[in-house]
Motif scaffolding. Structure first.
Motif, PDB file in Angstrom:
ATOM      1  N   SER A   1      -8.354  -2.664   3.784  1.00  0.00           N
ATOM      2  CA  SER A   1      -8.206  -1.296   3.315  1.00  0.00           C
ATOM      3  C   SER A   1      -8.656  -1.212   1.863  1.00  0.00           C
ATOM      4  CB  SER A   1      -6.735  -0.864   3.416  1.00  0.00           C
ATOM      5  OG  SER A   1      -5.942  -1.655   2.520  1.00  0.00           O
TER       6      SER A   1
ATOM      7  N   ALA B   1      -6.760  -0.430  -0.554  1.00  0.00           N
ATOM      8  CA  ALA B   1      -5.700  -1.114  -1.303  1.00  0.00           C
ATOM      9  C   ALA B   1      -5.875  -2.629  -1.212  1.00  0.00           C
ATOM     10  CB  ALA B   1      -4.332  -0.694  -0.778  1.00  0.00           C
TER      11      ALA B   1
ATOM     12  N   ARG C   1      -6.486  -5.420  -4.123  1.00  0.00           N
ATOM     13  CA  ARG C   1      -5.656  -6.630  -4.201  1.00  0.00           C
ATOM     14  C   ARG C   1      -6.537  -7.874  -4.299  1.00  0.00           C
ATOM     15  NH1 ARG C   1      -3.777 -11.002  -4.098  1.00  0.00           N
ATOM     16  NH2 ARG C   1      -1.702 -11.705  -3.450  1.00  0.00           N
TER      17      ARG C   1
ATOM     18  N   ASP D   1       3.057  -7.888  -3.988  1.00  0.00           N
ATOM     19  CA  ASP D   1       3.214  -8.248  -2.579  1.00  0.00           C
ATOM     20  C   ASP D   1       4.633  -7.967  -2.090  1.00  0.00           C
ATOM     21  OD1 ASP D   1       0.594  -9.038  -2.531  1.00  0.00           O
ATOM     22  OD2 ASP D   1       1.014 -11.170  -2.771  1.00  0.00           O
TER      23      ASP D   1
ATOM     24  N   SER E   1       4.931  -4.275  -1.549  1.00  0.00           N
ATOM     25  CA  SER E   1       4.227  -3.885  -0.327  1.00  0.00           C
ATOM     26  C   SER E   1       5.050  -4.236   0.909  1.00  0.00           C
ATOM     27  CB  SER E   1       2.871  -4.580  -0.273  1.00  0.00           C
ATOM     28  OG  SER E   1       2.184  -4.265   0.915  1.00  0.00           O
TER      29      SER E   1
ATOM     30  N   GLY F   1       7.605  -1.791   1.758  1.00  0.00           N
ATOM     31  CA  GLY F   1       7.135  -0.467   2.121  1.00  0.00           C
ATOM     32  C   GLY F   1       6.865   0.446   0.938  1.00  0.00           C
ATOM     33  N   ARG F   2       6.878  -0.092  -0.254  1.00  0.00           N
ATOM     34  CA  ARG F   2       6.675   0.707  -1.472  1.00  0.00           C
ATOM     35  C   ARG F   2       5.204   0.563  -1.904  1.00  0.00           C
ATOM     36  NH1 ARG F   2      11.749  -1.702  -4.744  1.00  0.00           N
ATOM     37  NH2 ARG F   2      10.931  -0.411  -6.475  1.00  0.00           N
ATOM     38  N   GLN F   3       4.335   1.196  -1.120  1.00  0.00           N
ATOM     39  CA  GLN F   3       2.907   0.955  -1.250  1.00  0.00           C
ATOM     40  C   GLN F   3       2.322   1.461  -2.563  1.00  0.00           C
ATOM     41  OE1 GLN F   3       1.584  -1.045   0.850  1.00  0.00           O
ATOM     42  NE2 GLN F   3       3.327  -1.041   2.237  1.00  0.00           N
ATOM     43  N   LEU F   4       2.736   2.642  -2.994  1.00  0.00           N
ATOM     44  CA  LEU F   4       2.191   3.185  -4.230  1.00  0.00           C
ATOM     45  C   LEU F   4       2.605   2.327  -5.421  1.00  0.00           C
ATOM     46  CD1 LEU F   4       0.604   5.292  -5.755  1.00  0.00           C
ATOM     47  CD2 LEU F   4       2.656   6.746  -5.794  1.00  0.00           C
TER      48      LEU F   4
ATOM     49  N   SER G   1       3.319  -0.795  -5.280  1.00  0.00           N
ATOM     50  CA  SER G   1       2.598  -2.049  -5.135  1.00  0.00           C
ATOM     51  C   SER G   1       1.190  -1.931  -5.688  1.00  0.00           C
ATOM     52  CB  SER G   1       2.536  -2.458  -3.660  1.00  0.00           C
ATOM     53  OG  SER G   1       1.701  -3.579  -3.477  1.00  0.00           O
ATOM     54  N   LEU G   2       0.492  -0.849  -5.340  1.00  0.00           N
ATOM     55  CA  LEU G   2      -0.871  -0.679  -5.797  1.00  0.00           C
ATOM     56  C   LEU G   2      -0.922  -0.440  -7.307  1.00  0.00           C
ATOM     57  CD1 LEU G   2      -3.751  -0.727  -4.811  1.00  0.00           C
ATOM     58  CD2 LEU G   2      -3.588   1.721  -4.319  1.00  0.00           C
TER      59      LEU G   2
END
Length: 268
Positions: free
Chosen positions: A207, A209, A213, A239, A242, A245-248, A250-251
């Motif tokens: 992806s 994201a 990474r 990581d 991520s 589930g805290r994707q934003l 994480s990015l």
């Protein structure tokens, strides 16, 4: 056309001596060390004109572009005759170079239905030499080209200024692999086999994201082991975020790692 045993390298960059050239040339040097004849072509010397989007059936039946395009004729005949292909592109704004895009589109229009390149061994190389962004997205059109023309491509090689020396070594290894594959093409027996082959190749399924990474990881790997130890720890935090589930978040952490890594890389 009877294929030869030459490993053909195409530099899809307007910069004839730049990083794209260096990587493609490294692959050819690896092929030569393994005993294969090689040839390098600068696409800047053969800039294909834009497809006029005419009736593609005519191009397919004649196996020739309806409009005169000597650059396309030269490049397409080189590819049709080679024993293996290395195609290198610089990355501009997260994408493949325009010269390669024009060439690919005409190859689709003329040759995709008849697939004269079935089983041709191939390697795609991208170099995102500035920010490093787009090191994977710039490769996807190249591998879509390989897949649609039914070539049997090896793993892609995404390169940046952060992993450039390692990429040069890997290019040589991939060139050596191609040299051992030029004696006989290995076509796919079914569409399903071809789809699974390309799905199994690394990097291409990342992806955006995941691409960021990977880029952040390359910047930290390029740093001396005793410098900026907090930067690699940021990837571990990213990581963990991520996985939770805290994707934003994480990015965002990945972006900090990347920016800190670039600063440290430029100061080393």
């Amino acid at each position: 056309m009877e294929p030869n045993k030459v490993v053909l390298g195409i530099v899809g960059s307007p910069n004839r001596e730049g990083r794209t050239h260096q990587l493609v040339n490294a692959a050819l040097e690896g092929a030569a060390r393994a005993g294969a004849p090689t040839e390098l072509v600068q696409m800047a010397d053969y800039v294909v004109a834009a497809c006029k989007d005419c009736l593609s059936r005519v191009c397919q039946e004649k196996q020739k572009c309806t409009f005169e395009d000597q650059a396309f004729e030269h490049l397409s005949q080189k590819v049709l005759a080679c024993g293996a292909l290395v195609l290198g592109t610089p990355v501009y704004f997260w994408d493949t170079s325009g010269m390669i895009k024009y060439f690919i589109l005409k190859m689709f229009r003329v040759y995709a239905p008849s697939a004269p390149l079935k089983g041709l061994p191939a390697v795609g190389i991208s170099i995102a030499g500035g920010t490093g962004n787009g090191l994977i997205s710039g490769l996807r059109p190249v591998y879509h080209f390989f897949q649609m023309l039914q070539m049997r491509a090896l793993e892609p090689l995404p390169a940046t200024r952060f992993n450039f020396d390692a990429a040069l070594r890997r290019a040589g290894e991939l060139g050596s692999q191609l040299a051992h594959m030029v004696q006989r093409r290995n076509p796919f027996t079914t569409l399903e086999e071809r789809l699974l082959w390309y799905d199994s190749l690394p990097y291409l399924g990342l992806s955006r994201a995941g691409e960021r990474r990977l880029l952040a990881d390359l910047t930290t790997t390029a740093l001396p082991s005793n410098k900026q130890s907090a930067i690699p720890l940021g990837l571990a935090r990213a990581d963990a975020l991520s996985a939770a589930g805290r994707q934003l978040e994480s990015l965002t952490e990945v972006a900090w790692v990347y920016e800190a890594g670039v600063k440290a890389f430029e100061e080393k």
